[in-house]
Design a protein around this motif. Structure first.
Motif, PDB file in Angstrom:
ATOM      1  N   UNK A   1     -39.091 -41.031 -30.559  1.00  0.00           N
ATOM      2  CA  UNK A   1     -38.918 -42.687 -30.834  1.00  0.00           C
ATOM      3  C   UNK A   1     -38.472 -43.625 -29.755  1.00  0.00           C
ATOM      4  N   UNK A   2     -37.859 -43.111 -28.464  1.00  0.00           N
ATOM      5  CA  UNK A   2     -36.940 -43.674 -28.079  1.00  0.00           C
ATOM      6  C   UNK A   2     -38.071 -43.691 -26.294  1.00  0.00           C
ATOM      7  N   UNK A   3     -39.470 -42.593 -26.629  1.00  0.00           N
ATOM      8  CA  UNK A   3     -40.273 -42.526 -25.840  1.00  0.00           C
ATOM      9  C   UNK A   3     -39.853 -41.917 -24.363  1.00  0.00           C
ATOM     10  N   UNK A   4     -39.578 -40.187 -25.374  1.00  0.00           N
ATOM     11  CA  UNK A   4     -38.780 -39.823 -24.238  1.00  0.00           C
ATOM     12  C   UNK A   4     -40.064 -37.805 -24.777  1.00  0.00           C
ATOM     13  N   UNK A   5     -40.455 -37.426 -24.337  1.00  0.00           N
ATOM     14  CA  UNK A   5     -41.147 -36.060 -24.113  1.00  0.00           C
ATOM     15  C   UNK A   5     -40.441 -35.342 -23.652  1.00  0.00           C
ATOM     16  N   UNK A   6     -40.850 -34.355 -24.336  1.00  0.00           N
ATOM     17  CA  UNK A   6     -40.105 -32.925 -24.108  1.00  0.00           C
ATOM     18  C   UNK A   6     -40.480 -32.188 -24.390  1.00  0.00           C
ATOM     19  N   UNK A   7     -40.095 -30.283 -23.477  1.00  0.00           N
ATOM     20  CA  UNK A   7     -41.066 -29.537 -23.497  1.00  0.00           C
ATOM     21  C   UNK A   7     -40.494 -28.720 -24.071  1.00  0.00           C
ATOM     22  N   UNK A   8     -39.579 -28.169 -25.382  1.00  0.00           N
ATOM     23  CA  UNK A   8     -39.426 -27.101 -26.322  1.00  0.00           C
ATOM     24  C   UNK A   8     -39.771 -25.538 -26.212  1.00  0.00           C
ATOM     25  N   UNK A   9     -38.926 -25.014 -26.376  1.00  0.00           N
ATOM     26  CA  UNK A   9     -39.165 -23.335 -26.511  1.00  0.00           C
ATOM     27  C   UNK A   9     -37.879 -22.404 -27.177  1.00  0.00           C
ATOM     28  N   UNK A  10     -38.412 -21.569 -27.744  1.00  0.00           N
ATOM     29  CA  UNK A  10     -37.993 -20.839 -28.745  1.00  0.00           C
ATOM     30  C   UNK A  10     -37.494 -20.047 -28.163  1.00  0.00           C
ATOM     31  N   UNK A  11     -36.482 -19.310 -28.404  1.00  0.00           N
ATOM     32  CA  UNK A  11     -36.306 -18.308 -28.778  1.00  0.00           C
ATOM     33  C   UNK A  11     -35.586 -17.288 -29.865  1.00  0.00           C
ATOM     34  N   UNK A  12     -35.562 -15.858 -29.762  1.00  0.00           N
ATOM     35  CA  UNK A  12     -35.232 -15.834 -31.497  1.00  0.00           C
ATOM     36  C   UNK A  12     -33.965 -16.075 -32.040  1.00  0.00           C
ATOM     37  N   UNK A  13     -32.360 -16.190 -30.604  1.00  0.00           N
ATOM     38  CA  UNK A  13     -31.979 -17.052 -31.045  1.00  0.00           C
ATOM     39  C   UNK A  13     -31.137 -18.362 -31.626  1.00  0.00           C
ATOM     40  N   UNK A  14     -32.727 -18.777 -30.689  1.00  0.00           N
ATOM     41  CA  UNK A  14     -31.865 -21.180 -30.705  1.00  0.00           C
ATOM     42  C   UNK A  14     -33.218 -21.086 -29.843  1.00  0.00           C
ATOM     43  N   UNK A  15     -33.237 -22.726 -29.884  1.00  0.00           N
ATOM     44  CA  UNK A  15     -34.102 -23.649 -29.315  1.00  0.00           C
ATOM     45  C   UNK A  15     -33.760 -23.923 -27.812  1.00  0.00           C
ATOM     46  N   UNK A  16     -34.776 -24.587 -27.310  1.00  0.00           N
ATOM     47  CA  UNK A  16     -34.679 -24.969 -25.963  1.00  0.00           C
ATOM     48  C   UNK A  16     -34.855 -26.505 -25.834  1.00  0.00           C
ATOM     49  N   UNK A  17     -34.591 -27.335 -25.324  1.00  0.00           N
ATOM     50  CA  UNK A  17     -35.564 -28.222 -25.026  1.00  0.00           C
ATOM     51  C   UNK A  17     -35.182 -29.068 -23.610  1.00  0.00           C
ATOM     52  N   UNK A  18     -35.825 -28.872 -22.741  1.00  0.00           N
ATOM     53  CA  UNK A  18     -36.394 -29.768 -21.195  1.00  0.00           C
ATOM     54  C   UNK A  18     -36.895 -30.885 -21.734  1.00  0.00           C
ATOM     55  N   UNK A  19     -36.352 -32.095 -20.868  1.00  0.00           N
ATOM     56  CA  UNK A  19     -36.930 -32.948 -19.953  1.00  0.00           C
ATOM     57  C   UNK A  19     -37.614 -33.269 -18.473  1.00  0.00           C
TER      58      UNK A  19
END
Length: 121
Positions: free
Chosen positions: A83-101
């Motif tokens: 909504x704020x025009x910020x794209x992400x690259x998401x990575x998921x592991x067994x335990x959790x999620x990581x968000x890269x910007x």
């Protein structure tokens, strides 16, 4: 929800093979398909031989272990940022999620998420 800012500067790469990947790096995310091998790693550990590489990424992780039955956590965060025009690259592991910007959008993203009641550590 608690989010932890990571101090690592990341690179996202398309690589030729796995032989030059430094698995001693604190963060190594690999995706392999019939079309490519993708690598997310610390900027300082980018393999010398890559096909494409994009430096300048910062990240955070969702704190704690996320049960597989939880729904919409990543969707909510990505929606707020979209909504704020910020794209992400998401990575998921067994335990959790990581968000890269991208680094130039990182501080803005943190402020937006804080306003949406996310707590950063």
């Amino acid at each position: 929800m608690n989010l932890r800012i990571l101090s690592t500067d990341f690179s996202i790469c398309k690589i030729k093979n796995l032989k030059d990947v430094n698995f001693e790096d604190e963060f190594v995310f690999i995706g392999k398909t019939d079309e490519e091998i993708s690598l997310v790693c610390s900027e300082k550990y980018v393999p010398q031989e890559y096909i494409e590489c994009d430096n300048g990424w910062k990240g955070f992780r969702i704190e704690g272990v996320l049960d597989f039955s939880l729904v919409g956590i990543l969707a909510k965060i990505s929606g707020i940022l979209a909504e704020n025009e910020i794209s992400i690259f998401a990575v998921s592991t067994y335990n959790t999620d990581y968000i890269l910007l991208k680094a130039d959008k990182f501080d803005k993203a943190v402020e937006i998420l804080k306003k949406a009641d996310y707590i950063f550590k």
